[in-house]
Enzyme design. Sequence first.
Site, mmCIF file in Angstrom:
data_model
loop_
_atom_site.group_PDB
_atom_site.id
_atom_site.type_symbol
_atom_site.label_atom_id
_atom_site.label_comp_id
_atom_site.label_asym_id
_atom_site.label_seq_id
_atom_site.Cartn_x
_atom_site.Cartn_y
_atom_site.Cartn_z
ATOM 1 N N LYS A 192 -9.469 14.201 -12.194
ATOM 2 C CA LYS A 192 -10.699 14.161 -11.729
ATOM 3 C C LYS A 192 -10.775 14.600 -10.455
ATOM 4 O O LYS A 192 -10.492 13.998 -9.284
ATOM 5 C CB LYS A 192 -11.477 12.988 -11.742
ATOM 6 C CG LYS A 192 -13.039 13.221 -11.562
ATOM 7 C CD LYS A 192 -13.738 11.718 -11.448
ATOM 8 C CE LYS A 192 -13.956 11.424 -9.899
ATOM 9 N NZ LYS A 192 -14.798 12.407 -9.028
ATOM 10 N N GLU A 268 -3.314 5.608 -2.892
ATOM 11 C CA GLU A 268 -3.146 6.372 -1.606
ATOM 12 C C GLU A 268 -4.457 6.064 -0.883
ATOM 13 O O GLU A 268 -5.126 6.636 -1.160
ATOM 14 C CB GLU A 268 -2.355 7.591 -1.559
ATOM 15 C CG GLU A 268 -1.757 8.163 -0.309
ATOM 16 C CD GLU A 268 -2.629 8.729 0.695
ATOM 17 O OE1 GLU A 268 -3.267 8.167 1.518
ATOM 18 O OE2 GLU A 268 -3.221 10.002 0.327
ATOM 19 N N CYS A 302 -6.127 10.882 6.084
ATOM 20 C CA CYS A 302 -5.780 9.562 5.932
ATOM 21 C C CYS A 302 -4.817 9.215 7.065
ATOM 22 O O CYS A 302 -4.981 7.935 7.452
ATOM 23 C CB CYS A 302 -5.253 9.275 4.647
ATOM 24 S SG CYS A 302 -4.013 10.202 3.977
ATOM 25 N N GLU A 399 -11.871 3.257 9.903
ATOM 26 C CA GLU A 399 -11.535 4.559 9.639
ATOM 27 C C GLU A 399 -12.701 5.446 9.799
ATOM 28 O O GLU A 399 -13.897 5.354 9.052
ATOM 29 C CB GLU A 399 -10.994 4.851 8.494
ATOM 30 C CG GLU A 399 -10.590 6.044 7.995
ATOM 31 C CD GLU A 399 -9.802 6.203 6.691
ATOM 32 O OE1 GLU A 399 -10.391 6.027 5.767
ATOM 33 O OE2 GLU A 399 -8.805 6.946 6.560
HETATM 34 O O1 TXE Z 1 -14.484 8.179 -0.879
HETATM 35 P P1 TXE Z 1 -13.877 7.893 -2.409
HETATM 36 P P2 TXE Z 1 -15.512 8.695 -0.359
HETATM 37 C C1 TXE Z 1 -12.194 7.200 3.058
HETATM 38 C C2 TXE Z 1 -13.023 8.007 4.347
HETATM 39 C C3 TXE Z 1 -14.126 8.063 3.963
HETATM 40 C C4 TXE Z 1 -14.575 7.183 2.990
HETATM 41 C C5 TXE Z 1 -15.523 7.309 2.042
HETATM 42 O O2 TXE Z 1 -12.697 6.870 5.343
HETATM 43 O O3 TXE Z 1 -15.023 8.433 5.138
HETATM 44 O O4 TXE Z 1 -13.183 7.025 2.135
HETATM 45 O O5 TXE Z 1 -15.281 8.800 1.385
HETATM 46 C C6 TXE Z 1 -13.964 8.812 -6.683
HETATM 47 N N1 TXE Z 1 -13.982 4.479 -9.972
HETATM 48 N N2 TXE Z 1 -11.327 8.433 2.482
HETATM 49 O O6 TXE Z 1 -16.894 7.816 -0.642
HETATM 50 O O7 TXE Z 1 -15.474 7.095 -2.919
HETATM 51 C C7 TXE Z 1 -14.702 10.011 -6.435
HETATM 52 O O8 TXE Z 1 -15.628 10.638 -7.056
HETATM 53 C C8 TXE Z 1 -13.341 5.819 -9.675
HETATM 54 C C9 TXE Z 1 -9.953 8.498 2.607
HETATM 55 O O9 TXE Z 1 -15.680 10.205 -0.602
HETATM 56 O O10 TXE Z 1 -12.951 6.890 -2.529
HETATM 57 C C10 TXE Z 1 -13.664 10.867 -5.679
HETATM 58 O O11 TXE Z 1 -13.204 11.617 -6.528
HETATM 59 N N3 TXE Z 1 -13.244 6.815 -8.910
HETATM 60 C C11 TXE Z 1 -9.379 9.395 1.778
HETATM 61 C C12 TXE Z 1 -12.672 9.896 -4.975
HETATM 62 O O12 TXE Z 1 -12.978 8.767 -5.791
HETATM 63 C C13 TXE Z 1 -14.303 6.892 -8.117
HETATM 64 C C14 TXE Z 1 -9.935 10.511 1.195
HETATM 65 C C15 TXE Z 1 -12.707 9.439 -3.608
HETATM 66 O O13 TXE Z 1 -13.941 9.196 -3.481
HETATM 67 C C16 TXE Z 1 -15.307 5.816 -8.053
HETATM 68 C C17 TXE Z 1 -11.386 10.531 1.019
HETATM 69 C C18 TXE Z 1 -15.142 4.668 -9.002
HETATM 70 N N4 TXE Z 1 -15.830 3.672 -8.942
HETATM 71 C C19 TXE Z 1 -12.007 9.249 1.529
HETATM 72 N N5 TXE Z 1 -16.052 5.963 -7.090
HETATM 73 C C20 TXE Z 1 -7.892 9.339 1.840
HETATM 74 N N6 TXE Z 1 -7.047 8.400 1.458
HETATM 75 O O14 TXE Z 1 -7.224 10.583 2.265
HETATM 76 C C21 TXE Z 1 -15.684 7.274 -6.474
HETATM 77 N N7 TXE Z 1 -14.779 7.606 -7.000
#
Ligand code: TXE
Length: 527
Positions: A192, A268, A302, A399
């Site tokens: 996904k 991660e 990250c 973050e």
């Molecule tokens: O992240 P999400 P978001 C951090 C960064 C950012 C914050 C929020 O601080 O500001 O997270 O970003 C999927 N079950 N990082 O809201 O929600 C979603 O569709 C399963 C750090 O965008 O974690 C997407 O594909 N999956 C980071 C993915 O999770 C779910 C990179 C990431 O989204 C879900 C991104 C659920 N319940 C954000 N809810 C890094 N480590 O590099 C959402 N998703």
Amino acid sequence: PTSFSYEFDTAVYKGKTSFPTGVFINNEFVDGADGGTIDVINPTNGSLITKVSEATAKDVDLAVEAAQKTFDAVWGLNTPGKDRTDLMNKLAVAMEACADELAALDALDNGKTFGWAKTMDVPLSIELIKYYAGWADKIHGKVVETSEDKFTYVRQEPIGVVGQIIPWNYPLMMMCMKIGPALATGNCIILKPSEFTPLSALKMCTLVKEAGFPPGVLNVLVGYGKTVGAAISSHKDIEKVAFTGSTVTGRSIMEAAAKSNLKNVTLELGGKSPNIIFNDADLQQAVDWSFFGIFWNHGQACIAGSRIFVQSGIYDKFLEKFTEKTKTIKLGDPFASGTYQGPQVSNIQHERILGYIKSGKEQGATVHYGGEPYNGDGYFVNPTIFVDTKPEMKIVQEEIFGPVCCVIKFEDEADDYTDVIKQANDTSKMVLPLLYLSSKLIRGVLCGLLVYGLGAAVFTKNLDRALKTAHKLKAGSLWVNAYSTVNASMPFGGYKQSGIGREYGEEALHNYLNVKAKPPMDGLRDP
Ligand code: TXE
């Protein structure tokens, strides 16, 4: 329609590309089972690029069924490692042939510059596929000598159908770092992409098909986290889930995995990485890498080095040069030559970052540079440097995931640098155990109280100091006189709440393998 064409007309990249927009199951693009669509927005101006088919939980079921059939009959242990190597190398060649298009698609829906995508994201993505192609025919178990008259051995078997959920900050690279080890070890994949940045992943599906992978090996479903992401995490027939994203979402994925079939989980997650610059550092080197560490990819990394600790003897000079360099950042159209920074990925992220800048001001930090909203369209954020911060401020603890950093002075003349190391490793530990596993509301609060340990860096010319301090920093990646460099063969992941398990390198292969032991017949006693 299950495909879309887009004209790129800029000085840097001219051309027309077409990309699919459907749900990819069994090597075919189809509409989502519920017929919905997701708007893909151009963050440079907020306009609609295209609509892609929205997958739902029903599509996850269909994809898992297809993947399981393929795994049992064609892929998995049915395909020799050598054939997987060949297919993956073909995929890498196909990616090379359309490198510009892949870079352009990432620039289009993510907002990163075409130049960065072309010189960093795409080459690293291809390197990852090639690196794991090299492993595919080198997955083997071992014979364990338990006694002279017994044949005892350990096999490494693919897990089966695995789920992968990726974010939006490096859409192509995240995909390749996930599918590389899973394909090399013979698993079938339900991936996904982020709903914000699906375009390069969908393009990759056409390349996977073109390379000759059997139908059902890679299935790509664009959908929302709460539907497709949740369905993958809780699916009874998916035996492993790998996730990159926020720590809060990582926690709910782990919960869903535990409540469903106890699937194996690798995570991660986020970071608030410290970058420590000692008095004896090469000033220009420290400035250049620190700049790259925080401003590369608009701070949406990250491992972003968002807390820059500078020793007092070099602090003023560092701040002056670092600020000079920051002033050179050119914001603008990701496709225009000379642009260093495009927009943030979405309005949500844009607002979130502005909220952090506001909180920094309200909590009494000084804006040394930037800090004002961008004057124009799109989700741009001006690069911002805070000074005079206090350890408990939100901008120091949380973050931000944007082009915002804190430059923090430290004195610390003691040989062991205890104070700066303590600050570098510090996050709000006390409150966590009390709040853990409480209501959803409290989970939201937890977002601000996470104990991170993803990256860290040290700048010094003294080898002894470099290694002594570096080893005391609790982080999965550790740079000395550099920042944010990654390599396909080096493991990547976090300490503490920055993650579980490692991606990249040989380590990632073990995430996708089941170990089967054939012990001796006599064991502890003869029957
Ligand atoms: O992240 P999400 P978001 C951090 C960064 C950012 C914050 C929020 O601080 O500001 O997270 O970003 C999927 N079950 N990082 O809201 O929600 C979603 O569709 C399963 C750090 O965008 O974690 C997407 O594909 N999956 C980071 C993915 O999770 C779910 C990179 C990431 O989204 C879900 C991104 C659920 N319940 C954000 N809810 C890094 N480590 O590099 C959402 N998703």
